[in-house]
Design an enzyme around this catalytic site. Structure first.
Site, PDB file in Angstrom:
ATOM      1  N   CYS A  29       0.843  -1.197   0.000  1.00  0.00           N
ATOM      2  CA  CYS A  29       0.000   0.000   0.000  1.00  0.00           C
ATOM      3  C   CYS A  29       0.878   1.246   0.000  1.00  0.00           C
ATOM      4  O   CYS A  29       2.048   1.188   0.373  1.00  0.00           O
ATOM      5  CB  CYS A  29      -0.866   0.016   1.242  1.00  0.00           C
ATOM      6  SG  CYS A  29      -1.851  -1.458   1.376  1.00  0.00           S
ATOM      7  N   TYR A 168      -5.620 -13.117  -3.431  1.00  0.00           N
ATOM      8  CA  TYR A 168      -5.042 -12.603  -2.178  1.00  0.00           C
ATOM      9  C   TYR A 168      -5.698 -13.274  -0.974  1.00  0.00           C
ATOM     10  O   TYR A 168      -6.911 -13.153  -0.780  1.00  0.00           O
ATOM     11  CB  TYR A 168      -5.260 -11.097  -2.165  1.00  0.00           C
ATOM     12  CG  TYR A 168      -4.780 -10.328  -0.953  1.00  0.00           C
ATOM     13  CD1 TYR A 168      -3.551 -10.580  -0.358  1.00  0.00           C
ATOM     14  CD2 TYR A 168      -5.550  -9.285  -0.438  1.00  0.00           C
ATOM     15  CE1 TYR A 168      -3.115  -9.833   0.725  1.00  0.00           C
ATOM     16  CE2 TYR A 168      -5.116  -8.519   0.643  1.00  0.00           C
ATOM     17  CZ  TYR A 168      -3.899  -8.807   1.222  1.00  0.00           C
ATOM     18  OH  TYR A 168      -3.462  -8.059   2.279  1.00  0.00           O
ATOM     19  N   HIS A 171      -2.825 -11.466   5.399  1.00  0.00           N
ATOM     20  CA  HIS A 171      -3.015 -10.295   6.263  1.00  0.00           C
ATOM     21  C   HIS A 171      -4.363 -10.246   6.966  1.00  0.00           C
ATOM     22  O   HIS A 171      -4.712  -9.203   7.539  1.00  0.00           O
ATOM     23  CB  HIS A 171      -2.827  -8.985   5.460  1.00  0.00           C
ATOM     24  CG  HIS A 171      -1.449  -8.812   4.913  1.00  0.00           C
ATOM     25  ND1 HIS A 171      -1.204  -8.543   3.581  1.00  0.00           N
ATOM     26  CD2 HIS A 171      -0.237  -8.881   5.512  1.00  0.00           C
ATOM     27  CE1 HIS A 171       0.114  -8.452   3.392  1.00  0.00           C
ATOM     28  NE2 HIS A 171       0.710  -8.660   4.546  1.00  0.00           N
ATOM     29  N   ASP A 264       3.695  -9.119   9.521  1.00  0.00           N
ATOM     30  CA  ASP A 264       4.373  -9.175   8.225  1.00  0.00           C
ATOM     31  C   ASP A 264       5.345  -8.002   8.083  1.00  0.00           C
ATOM     32  O   ASP A 264       6.464  -8.173   7.616  1.00  0.00           O
ATOM     33  CB  ASP A 264       3.308  -9.139   7.123  1.00  0.00           C
ATOM     34  CG  ASP A 264       3.881  -9.412   5.753  1.00  0.00           C
ATOM     35  OD1 ASP A 264       4.938 -10.061   5.665  1.00  0.00           O
ATOM     36  OD2 ASP A 264       3.269  -8.983   4.760  1.00  0.00           O
TER      37      ASP A 264
END
Ligand code: ADP
Ligand code: SF4
Length: 680
Positions: A29, A168, A171, A264
């Protein structure tokens, strides 16, 4: 002679496409996304130019029911979103890299504050971020719809020119991961219950995507193989292992990491290079497909080792590619000492969490590629022979001197202390912050290479010294000191008792003057300093109490993904924590605490008080010299960094860089950067 890191430059086949080397910028991001597509494309292209073989987007919403606003991510809700992403794919391709795109439906993570669509979840569950809304429980038609939207978005991604399309499941942020987790997935049909059933949705997404775009695009999976939650979540010895085993050959690439995002992207204070290896190293034993992993790798030796040991095939990176978009090229050219190594501060993460453009402590050009036309490795050549005197060798002064030297100016850099680095030299000695030292080390390494920069440590400059030096262009980078009276965001009058002898500031402690016994730390700074001093003093045997007006301990560190870690560590060390409290009065052996909401007062015993509040700019020298500029004794005078306005280290390096870029240039009228207006 062969290249010492040759293996990093081998091409890797990923399904129908070939990565030119093993440097892989994983999705990350950045706060630019769909709202600033030109800035986004230029930022990604810079990494391709710097040698990253694969450059990916951030998560890209596949549909308006996955509206992540206020966060600014990518979007492929409809064909209208294709051009904004196409410019990124084109820009990345221009430099010979592959472009990857991470599709997501965020499920109950999306609040749909813009679209006002009903959020979709596996059960009716409250949205993340404590948003007071819940999802609708998805039925079979909803599942079919999400699969269709994912497929349609994959086709759009292909039309936009992308080479690698992601499914995806990491997360804890995407529906495909939510399906895997019994804590969200309580379905009793073929999508719930057994692991095989919970994996079904991800399997279908991969199959759908391969079917839709697999002829030309590789299909990647990003999977969290461990959530660090023990039996409550996915573990690499348990279901993480089994999911990879079940789907082993289905995707063209495995991009594996740990969840949640704060694990992460753990800051360097908590985790060191390669910290994910122990969780992900099993993956390659279960698949013949290429594996990418992350772990804030900045050293080529560690990268080569990770590949040779069979941990991964491609070196994934978000932060190292942000701090140095030219990291691969520097390794290739055997200029390893020139790598601007990430310090693991997570200021880059703040951009996403506050929905503003990304910035980086080490790389002041990050996010400025399009709007200011800044390049991390190139800078306009000097416009004159004018020499420059930079006073102060903290991050602002060092970056300014370095960048002026890069432009070709003759620079004299003076620093009062024998050691250069200013606040960074001091703060990097605090617990866990040793990697922050890289801010100084990289700049000193670069400065040492330039004969035109002369450095004078141990030279405290007065106005007279400066005028006698005979250099008419002056940049003042003299930093700031912590206040000792308690004034700050919350208190606007000195705290009664602030002048007692047992009052300390962070400067005192960092210079080796330590309080003893029962210590109250008053934190109105809200970032790392209050919490880290509490940790330091507690480990030195003090009985520490941390008091803050905020609702959270080290409140702002939630935006660098470490608030909970800070609090957990302090709780473990037995630090007493008081939130929503200020210091009303300091006495010789106690403080009076005041609750910020109720105003109630309570007495608390203590032997010493540490005030972590505002800082005061050391701008006296600048103010003394201002009349000399007016009288024509100086040609130019500028104050930068904390001496201008105390701020983050990232702002100091930016300020120094900006001053170097603007030196000798005609002042610009109006807004000093381009603004992106989209949709007009
Ligand atoms: P910034 O973050 O803006 O770079 P720092 O406080 O980290 O600020 O660094 C400022 C540096 O300037 C410190 O190392 C300090 O010793 C130095 N300094 C302050 N005043 C003078 C002076 N009069 N002459 C030379 N160096 C100075
Ligand atoms: Fe690394 Fe900090 Fe830059 Fe992020 S902001 S890339 S953590 S140096």
């Amino acid at each position: 002679m062969s290249h010492p890191f040759e293996i990093l430059f081998e091409p890797v086949q990923i399904g129908p496409v070939v990565a030119p080397n093993r440097f892989y910028q994983v999705p990350h991001c950045n706060g630019l996304g769909y709202r600033m597509p030109r800035a986004h494309a230029a930022m990604r292209a810079m990494k391709a130019e710097g040698g990253w073989g694969v450059v990916c987007t951030e998560e890209v919403e596949i549909h308006y029911t996955s509206d992540l606003m206020p966060y600014v991510e990518g979007r492929l809700w409809s064909d209208s979103d294709i051009p904004a992403l196409q410019i990124m794919a084109d820009a990345v391709h221009e430099h010979g890299a592959l472009a990857g795109l991470e599709l997501t439906h965020a499920g109950h993570h999306s609040m749909n504050l813009y679209s006002r669509a009903t959020s979709l979840g596996l059960r009716s569950i409250g949205n993340l971020h404590y948003h007071p809304g819940q999802t609708r429980r998805m039925d079979k038609e909803d599942i079919r719809n999400v699969r269709r939207w994912h497929r349609e978005a994959a086709l759009r991604a292909k039309r936009a020119g992308f080479d690698i399309i992601y499914c995806y499941a990491a997360h804890n942020l995407s529906m495909a991961m939510h399906f895997l987790l019994p804590r969200y997935n309580d379905r009793t049909d073929e999508y719930g219950g057994s692991l095989e059933n919970r994996v079904r949705f991800l399997r279908e997404l991969i199959e759908d995507t391969k079917d839709a775009v697999g002829d030309r695009c590789a299909v990647a999976v990003r999977l969290a193989v461990d959530e660090l939650l023990g039996e409550e979540g996915i573990t690499h010895q348990g279901e993480g292992h089994d999911i990879v085993a079940m789907l082993a050959e289905l995707p063209d690439l495995w991009d594996v990491n740990i969840s949640a995002w704060e694990n992460d992207s753990a800051p360097s204070r908590w985790e060191k290079e390669g910290y994910q290896e122990k969780y992900i190293s099993f993956v390659k034993s279960l698949t013949t497909k290429p594996v990418v992993g992350v772990g804030r790798y900045t050293s080529p030796e560690s990268m080569v080792s990770a590949i040779r040991r069979g941990v991964m095939d491609l070196i994934g990176a978000a932060r190292p590619s942000i701090a140095d978009p030219f990291l691969p090229q520097k390794i290739q050219q055997e200029r390893v000492e020139d790598i601007r190594e990430c310090i693991g501060c997570n200021i880059c993460v703040v951009g996403d969490l506050l929905a503003v453009p990304i910035r980086c402590t080490q790389n002041p050009t990050m996010g400025e590629e399009w709007r200011r036309g800044w390049h991390p490795e190139m800078i306009a050549a000097r416009k004159s022979e004018n020499p420059v005197l930079v006073v102060g060798g903290g991050p602002a002064g060092l970056e300014c001197a370095r960048a002026l030297g890069q432009r070709g100016y003759t620079v004299v850099l003076t620093e009062a202390h024998r050691e250069l680095g200013g606040r960074v030299a001091l703060e990097s000695q605090l617990p866990g912050l040793s990697e922050w030292r890289r801010v100084v080390d990289w700049r000193l390494t670069q400065i040492e290479k330039m004969d035109i920069i002369s450095v004078y440590p141990g030279s405290s400059m007065s106005r007279t010294d400066i005028l006698e030096a005979g250099i008419p262009n002056i940049i003042i980078a003299t930093g700031a000191d912590w206040r000792s009276d308690g004034l700050g965001r919350t208190l606007w009058k000195p705290i009664p008792g602030y002048d007692l002898p047992h009052i300390f500031t962070p400067d005192n402690i960092m210079k080796g003057q330590f309080p003893k016994g029962r210590v109250v730390i008053y934190d109105d700074d809200h970032y790392y300093m209050g919490g880290i001093l509490a940790e330091l003093l507690a480990t030195q045997g003090c009985q520490v109490t941390l008091v803050t007006p905020a609702t959270l301990i080290s409140h702002w560190s939630q935006f660098t993904l470490e608030q909970e870690r800070v609090q957990r560590r302090l709780m473990k060390l037995g630090v007493a924590l008081f939130t929503q409290s200020t210091l009303d009065t300091i006495h010789a052996d106690s403080v009076i605490l005041s609750h910020t909401v109720s105003g109630s007062l309570s007495e608390y015993p203590c032997d010493a008080v540490v005030l972590v509040t505002d800082r005061i700019s050391n701008d006296a020298l600048y103010l003394e010299l201002a009349p000399d500029l007016a009288r024509g004794k100086l040609a130019s005078l500028r104050v930068i960094g904390d001496a201008e306005a105390p701020n983050l280290i990232a702002q100091a390096t930016f300020s120094g860089h900006l001053a170097a870029r603007e030196f000798d240039e005609a002042p610009q009228e109006g807004i000093p950067f381009k603004i992106e207006y989209i949709g007009l």
